[in-house]
Design a protein around this motif. Sequence first.
Motif, PDB file in Angstrom:
ATOM      1  N   LEU A 110      35.457  33.432  34.804  1.00 46.87           N
ATOM      2  CA  LEU A 110      36.535  34.231  34.214  1.00 46.87           C
ATOM      3  C   LEU A 110      36.016  35.337  33.293  1.00 46.87           C
ATOM      4  O   LEU A 110      36.808  36.006  32.634  1.00 46.87           O
ATOM      5  CB  LEU A 110      37.479  33.309  33.435  1.00 46.87           C
ATOM      6  CG  LEU A 110      38.229  32.286  34.274  1.00 46.87           C
ATOM      7  CD1 LEU A 110      38.871  31.230  33.390  1.00 46.87           C
ATOM      8  CD2 LEU A 110      39.271  32.976  35.136  1.00 46.87           C
TER       9      LEU A 110
ATOM     10  N   MET B 274      43.982  30.026  32.050  1.00 50.52           N
ATOM     11  CA  MET B 274      43.540  31.092  32.950  1.00 50.52           C
ATOM     12  C   MET B 274      42.974  30.535  34.253  1.00 50.52           C
ATOM     13  O   MET B 274      43.144  31.144  35.313  1.00 50.52           O
ATOM     14  CB  MET B 274      42.507  31.977  32.259  1.00 50.52           C
ATOM     15  CG  MET B 274      43.091  32.813  31.131  1.00 50.52           C
ATOM     16  SD  MET B 274      41.842  33.766  30.228  1.00 50.52           S
ATOM     17  CE  MET B 274      41.421  35.011  31.471  1.00 50.52           C
TER      18      MET B 274
ATOM     19  N   GLU C  91      37.881  41.913  29.512  1.00 54.97           N
ATOM     20  CA  GLU C  91      38.974  42.893  29.479  1.00 54.97           C
ATOM     21  C   GLU C  91      39.951  42.582  28.352  1.00 54.97           C
ATOM     22  O   GLU C  91      40.387  43.485  27.630  1.00 54.97           O
ATOM     23  CB  GLU C  91      39.716  42.917  30.811  1.00 54.97           C
ATOM     24  CG  GLU C  91      39.025  43.720  31.869  1.00 54.97           C
ATOM     25  CD  GLU C  91      39.895  43.934  33.098  1.00 54.97           C
ATOM     26  OE1 GLU C  91      40.947  43.289  33.235  1.00 54.97           O
ATOM     27  OE2 GLU C  91      39.504  44.781  33.920  1.00 54.97           O
ATOM     28  N   LEU C  92      40.308  41.305  28.191  1.00 60.31           N
ATOM     29  CA  LEU C  92      41.204  40.908  27.100  1.00 60.31           C
ATOM     30  C   LEU C  92      40.572  41.209  25.743  1.00 60.31           C
ATOM     31  O   LEU C  92      41.238  41.713  24.834  1.00 60.31           O
ATOM     32  CB  LEU C  92      41.541  39.417  27.199  1.00 60.31           C
ATOM     33  CG  LEU C  92      42.421  38.976  28.356  1.00 60.31           C
ATOM     34  CD1 LEU C  92      42.493  37.457  28.406  1.00 60.31           C
ATOM     35  CD2 LEU C  92      43.816  39.584  28.229  1.00 60.31           C
TER      36      LEU C  92
ATOM     37  N   PHE D 215      34.885  38.414  33.507  1.00 61.89           N
ATOM     38  CA  PHE D 215      35.406  39.775  33.611  1.00 61.89           C
ATOM     39  C   PHE D 215      36.791  39.883  32.971  1.00 61.89           C
ATOM     40  O   PHE D 215      37.050  40.795  32.189  1.00 61.89           O
ATOM     41  CB  PHE D 215      35.448  40.218  35.081  1.00 61.89           C
ATOM     42  CG  PHE D 215      35.936  41.627  35.250  1.00 61.89           C
ATOM     43  CD1 PHE D 215      35.116  42.703  34.973  1.00 61.89           C
ATOM     44  CD2 PHE D 215      37.232  41.876  35.671  1.00 61.89           C
ATOM     45  CE1 PHE D 215      35.570  44.013  35.115  1.00 61.89           C
ATOM     46  CE2 PHE D 215      37.702  43.175  35.821  1.00 61.89           C
ATOM     47  CZ  PHE D 215      36.865  44.247  35.542  1.00 61.89           C
ATOM     48  N   ASP D 216      37.670  38.935  33.289  1.00 62.43           N
ATOM     49  CA  ASP D 216      39.022  38.941  32.717  1.00 62.43           C
ATOM     50  C   ASP D 216      38.984  38.742  31.199  1.00 62.43           C
ATOM     51  O   ASP D 216      39.733  39.388  30.465  1.00 62.43           O
ATOM     52  CB  ASP D 216      39.892  37.860  33.355  1.00 62.43           C
ATOM     53  CG  ASP D 216      40.152  38.124  34.833  1.00 62.43           C
ATOM     54  OD1 ASP D 216      40.180  39.317  35.231  1.00 62.43           O
ATOM     55  OD2 ASP D 216      40.320  37.155  35.586  1.00 62.43           O
ATOM     56  N   LEU D 217      38.118  37.854  30.731  1.00 64.43           N
ATOM     57  CA  LEU D 217      37.995  37.608  29.296  1.00 64.43           C
ATOM     58  C   LEU D 217      37.466  38.836  28.564  1.00 64.43           C
ATOM     59  O   LEU D 217      37.951  39.177  27.485  1.00 64.43           O
ATOM     60  CB  LEU D 217      37.090  36.398  29.041  1.00 64.43           C
ATOM     61  CG  LEU D 217      37.679  35.057  29.464  1.00 64.43           C
ATOM     62  CD1 LEU D 217      36.591  34.002  29.568  1.00 64.43           C
ATOM     63  CD2 LEU D 217      38.776  34.632  28.507  1.00 64.43           C
TER      64      LEU D 217
END
Length: 86
Positions: A60, A43, A66-67, A62-64
């Motif tokens: 990371l 990522m 979301e996942l 926020f992206d994590l």
Amino acid sequence: MNQNILFPDIQTWVEERNVIIFPAQQAGKLIECVVSLGKLSEMAGYQIQENEILVEFDALRFDLEELAEKAIENEDFNLVGEVELG
């Protein structure tokens, strides 16, 4: 973001497993979310060194989250009840 799933600002590097574990809470239930160093490096776009792991995790986050949220909503848990992100 689904407000039914909360992510406290807590994360732990587990060297024996090469993962970061971070909690999520849904309807009072604590769910451990796990991201591997490999997934984190993928990522980030480069091979993360051990002294950079938590800094990159924060970058990371926020992206994590979301996942992890999608995996929780899909009830995609491993055999011990964790959400594995890679």
